[in-house]
Design an enzyme around this catalytic site. Structure first.
Site, mmCIF file in Angstrom:
data_model
loop_
_atom_site.group_PDB
_atom_site.id
_atom_site.type_symbol
_atom_site.label_atom_id
_atom_site.label_comp_id
_atom_site.label_asym_id
_atom_site.label_seq_id
_atom_site.Cartn_x
_atom_site.Cartn_y
_atom_site.Cartn_z
ATOM 1 N N ALA A 1 0.842 -1.193 0.000
ATOM 2 C CA ALA A 1 0.000 0.000 0.000
ATOM 3 C C ALA A 1 0.879 1.245 0.000
ATOM 4 O O ALA A 1 1.997 1.250 0.517
ATOM 5 C CB ALA A 1 -0.921 -0.004 1.213
ATOM 6 N N ARG B 1 0.902 3.821 1.621
ATOM 7 C CA ARG B 1 1.310 4.396 2.912
ATOM 8 C C ARG B 1 2.592 3.752 3.440
ATOM 9 O O ARG B 1 3.206 4.269 4.377
ATOM 10 C CB ARG B 1 0.183 4.260 3.931
ATOM 11 C CG ARG B 1 -0.225 2.834 4.247
ATOM 12 C CD ARG B 1 -1.391 2.800 5.234
ATOM 13 N NE ARG B 1 -1.856 1.441 5.518
ATOM 14 C CZ ARG B 1 -2.740 0.781 4.787
ATOM 15 N NH1 ARG B 1 -3.250 1.365 3.699
ATOM 16 N NH2 ARG B 1 -3.120 -0.444 5.104
ATOM 17 N N TYR B 2 2.968 2.598 2.844
ATOM 18 C CA TYR B 2 4.162 1.896 3.312
ATOM 19 C C TYR B 2 5.386 2.139 2.433
ATOM 20 O O TYR B 2 6.507 1.944 2.886
ATOM 21 C CB TYR B 2 3.910 0.390 3.373
ATOM 22 C CG TYR B 2 2.804 -0.004 4.313
ATOM 23 C CD1 TYR B 2 2.875 0.308 5.675
ATOM 24 C CD2 TYR B 2 1.686 -0.681 3.844
ATOM 25 C CE1 TYR B 2 1.852 -0.050 6.535
ATOM 26 C CE2 TYR B 2 0.659 -1.049 4.694
ATOM 27 C CZ TYR B 2 0.741 -0.731 6.041
ATOM 28 O OH TYR B 2 -0.269 -1.093 6.896
ATOM 29 N N THR B 3 5.180 2.509 1.194
ATOM 30 C CA THR B 3 6.313 2.641 0.271
ATOM 31 C C THR B 3 6.742 4.094 0.141
ATOM 32 O O THR B 3 5.993 5.017 0.467
ATOM 33 C CB THR B 3 5.950 2.101 -1.121
ATOM 34 O OG1 THR B 3 4.839 2.839 -1.643
ATOM 35 C CG2 THR B 3 5.578 0.622 -1.048
#
Length: 822
Positions: free
Chosen positions: A117, A119-121
């Protein structure tokens, strides 16, 4: 009462208008790339948004969600998922030949795994992406308002390298789609320079420096003809094949190792497909499939059974799985606001024109900026030359406006120059500062002159483009990953999927045909004839037996002079005891048409091999085997027959060989095959024997002095005569007597040459058959009557006979024969 806010419209007209608006929006503003920078709007907005955010290669990565949100809020109001997915693709090495985004975190895999997602990368621009935006702040491209008119965005990026070709493009619009393959950066730049140096360059010339696509996943492109067509027309297709090698393990088994897959192929799905094919028994010989890929690269292993052929399995995998795919070129891009299918040359021309505009606009921007600066410096130099007067005017003025007006009036200065003088610090009054200003002014005048010269000379603009492309090539070019295989490769034929092996083809007298393993019979040389048949009915026997290969061609000649062609593997395989398949199920024979001869045409057959034809009316013809290379499924005419003539025999003659022909009235003629010149396939032929009235040909054979001539009469008499009693003479003679024809022994049923150690199979018109060894038939002179070979029933006649090699029963099974009377 009708609402005044409602407007009645025609549904059909509204649908047409609305759909056209929607379609054009998708085509121009969403799905297709611009020919100049090779980007769709979403990719262009992502790169521009990252540039505005300052997420450059020299800065830390920034959260993908921040980038996506910024792009969506300012430029691309179409949902964050589409923006993030586009950014992810630009960060995948297997999707982009030269990645435009440097991703940090889980950005998916070539196995089809999704990226984490947003928001993580994290992400930032790659170094080569900077070249897409270089000089964008120098008025090199046009800007327009964004969707809400609160921001400005570029219509196109400067694109200092030809990105449309370098990274390719895929997209589906409304009623059209684009599919452009990626290319090697260095090769593409060389192609751009070649067009600039030689406007008359052809596609063939371009392919000398840009030979074909260069996919990020490597693999092999099979053949160049498809590439040339695609480059010439904008549409075409090429075959992509996995890079494989066959390894041999320590135990002697083979394994297939795949190190590169075709572009956009999901190797996990390939793995699943292979397993399914093995389970369904559509591919046999595979014991295991493993994916041993890691950070070092791709390694996909297929274990092969010990007794299986790795090459045959590999060909099956190429045909049945995505280990071999087709890439269809459809080089569709937006040019001047219109979607067009473009050739390679048109794409290069469009890019060159774009670069010329970028360089000219940048040069004009730099020139205007330099002129503005020189104008200021000119005013400062005037002030320094009259510094005392300037100071006096300033001190005497009550306001800035009064001082500025006085300076403009006194020294003929512009408003900008006078303002610069008022803003000048006192330290610039020193002599050193004056020298610096003078030096800068002189440099600017030289720069302005140089920039003006560039604008005046198109050749200088072209040279700048080439120099800057060379710099990009020096920084980012790498070796080609995709190997181009020389020569066009056709689709895999059935024989590529069948292991080559030696087999035996049998054709019975009643027209049953089958294929057997060579081990079913005693070993013979390929092309040989004559082991007894098995599995046939009591009133049938094997008339033709040919030793061949599953990959060799067999020619079937009929009594009507037609020829058919089959490969060894196309004949069904049966056991030794099975009678086989009626040959009419394989060949489109007429009702009164029968196979007279089967000839094996080996793949390594010499160029001087000829087929020698003999007809019942004594016509002969010699034609090269090469004339029969291409035969249609429904057969081909092998020779022209006249006056109800029919083909008796076809012989495969190589080198310097003699032919002997026998007639019904007991005459024979022997001549060298060279007496008959080579003729075309459709020729009628020439007279081989001058027949007496009512006489016909009953047999023809190749002959050497070591052979014996066997003749059998219709009433069961036969004899063997040494070949030396038949001297070689000219073609077309009436012939010499080969048998004493009487009412007792009857007319000749046939003539053939033998070695003397074969078995003889004889069949009568009543279906009675006898098998006897040739040693039981006396060897006598040429003009004798012969001895009784077979006692016949009243009114019965011999219609045909053939020889079969002697073989022991344990090697060939039980003999099938019906004895006649002794």
């Amino acid at each position: 009462m009708q609402d005044k806010n409602l407007v009645n419209v025609n549904l059909t007209k509204e649908m047409k208008a609305s759909f056209i608006d929607y379609a054009m929006s998708v085509i121009v503003a969403r799905a297709l790339p611009d020919v100049r920078d090779g980007l769709k709007p979403v990719h262009r907005r992502i790169l521009y948004g990252m540039n505005e955010l300052g997420v450059t290669p020299d800065k830390p990565h920034k959260k993908s969600a921040r980038i996506t949100g910024d792009v969506m809020g300012k430029y691309h109001p179409h949902g964050d998922s589409s923006i993030y997915e586009a950014m992810v693709r630009m960060a995948q090495w297997w999707s982009y030949r030269y990645m435009l985004v440097d991703g940090h975190g889980n950005f998916g895999s070539m196995d089809g795994d999704s990226a984490a997602a947003q928001r993580y990368t994290e992400a930032r621009m790659s170094k080569i992406a900077l070249e897409m935006l270089r000089d964008i702040n120098k008025n090199t491209v046009d800007f327009v308002d964004n969707y809400d008119a609160n921001e400005r965005e570029p219509l196109v990026l400067p694109a200092r390298f030809p990105n449309l070709l370098v990274n390719g493009a895929t997209g589906i619009a409304v009623g059209m789609a684009t599919n452009i393959p990626p290319h090697n950066l260095g090769e593409t730049i060389d192609a751009v320079k070649l067009v600039m140096d030689n406007p008359e360059v052809t596609t063939k010339d371009l392919m000398e420096v840009l030979p074909g696509p260069d996919f990020p996943t490597g693999a092999l492109v099979m053949g160049k003809s498809g590439i040339h067509k695609a480059y010439e027309t904008g549409k075409g297709s090429i075959v992509l094949r996995s890079r494989t090698e066959i390894e041999t393990t320590k135990t002697g088994r083979e394994r297939i190792v795949v190190t590169e897959f075709p572009y956009m192929v999901n190797k996990t799905k390939v793995h699943e497909h292979i397993v399914r094919l093995v389970q369904e028994k559509r591919i046999e010989g595979i014991t295991a499939v493993r994916d041993e890929s890691n950070r070092e690269g791709v390694r996909f292993v297929i274990e092969v059974k010990r007794d299986a052929s790795a090459n045959v399995i590999l060909n099956n995998l190429f045909k049945m799985t995505q280990m071999q795919t087709n890439f269809g070129f459809n080089m569709l891009a937006i040019q001047n606001g219109i979607p067009k299918i473009l050739s390679l040359r048109q794409i290069l021309d469009a890019y060159i024109e774009h670069q010329k505009e970028v360089v000219v606009r940048r040069t004009r921007f730099d020139k205007e900026k330099a002129e503005a600066r020189a104008h200021i410096l000119e005013g400062l130099l005037i002030a320094l030359d009259h510094i005392d007067e300037v100071i006096r005017i300033i001190r005497a003025s009550e306001t800035d406006a009064e001082a500025q007006a006085e300076l403009m009036s006194k020294f003929k200065l512009s408003e900008r120059q006078s303002q610069a003088i008022l803003d000048m610090r006192l330290r610039r009054l020193t002599g050193l500062e004056r020298d610096k200003i003078q030096s800068e002014y002189d440099d600017l005048l030289a720069l302005i002159a140089d920039l003006a010269d560039i604008l005046a000379k198109p050749e200088r603009v072209s040279q700048i483009i080439k120099d800057e492309l060379d710099e990009v090539k020096r920084k980012f070019s790498d070796k080609r990953r995709t190997e181009l295989m020389i020569g066009q490769v056709l689709s895999l034929e059935d024989e590529d999927l069948i292991e080559e092996s030696d087999v035996l083809i049998t054709l019975s007298n009643r027209g049953y045909i089958k294929r057997l393993d060579q081990d079913e019979f005693t070993a013979q040389k390929r092309g040989g004839r004559g082991v007894q048949g098995t599995g046939v009915k009591d009133d049938d026997f094997v008339r033709e037996l040919v030793s061949t290969s599953t990959h060799d061609h067999l020619l079937f000649f009929t009594n009507k002079g037609r020829v058919y062609r089959l490969k060894g593997y196309e004949i069904p395989e049966y056991g030794r005891t099975a009678k086989g398949l009626p040959v009419v199920n394989l060949l489109k024979l007429d009702e009164d048409e029968s196979i007279q001869t089967v000839i094996n045409v080996e793949s390594d057959r010499s160029d001087d091999a000829y087929l020698f034809f003999t007809t019942r009316h004594g016509i002969v013809k010699r034609t090269s085997v090469k004339e029969f290379a291409n035969i249609r499924q429904n057969g081909l005419k092998a020779l022209n027959l006249k006056d109800e003539d029919e083909l008796i025999n076809v012989l495969l003659a190589e080198g310097d060989m003699d032919i002997i022909i026998g007639t019904k009235f007991g005459y024979a003629v022997r001549f060298n095959q060279s007496a008959v010149r080579g003729m075309s396939r459709i020729a009628t032929g020439v007279k081989g024997v001058n027949l007496r009235e009512g006489d016909t040909v009953v047999g023809a054979s190749l002959i050497t002095d070591q052979d014996e001539v066997l003749i059998i009469t219709e009433k069961g008499y036969g004899k063997r005569t040494v070949a030396t009693e038949y001297p070689t003479k000219g073609r077309g003679g009436k012939g010499m007597q080969t048998a004493k024809i009487t009412e007792k022994n009857g007319l000749l049923a046939g003539l053939m040459t033998v070695q003397g150690d074969e078995d003889l199979m004889i069949i009568t018109d009543t279906g009675v058959m006898i098998r006897t060894n040739l040693a039981n038939i006396s060897q006598t002179g040429r003009a004798t009557m012969g001895v009784k070979v077979m006692r016949l029933d009243q009114d019965a006649q011999i219609v045909t006979f053939t020889t079969v090699a002697v073989a022991e029963k344990e090697e060939v099974g039980t003999e099938n024969e019906t004895e006649g009377e002794a």
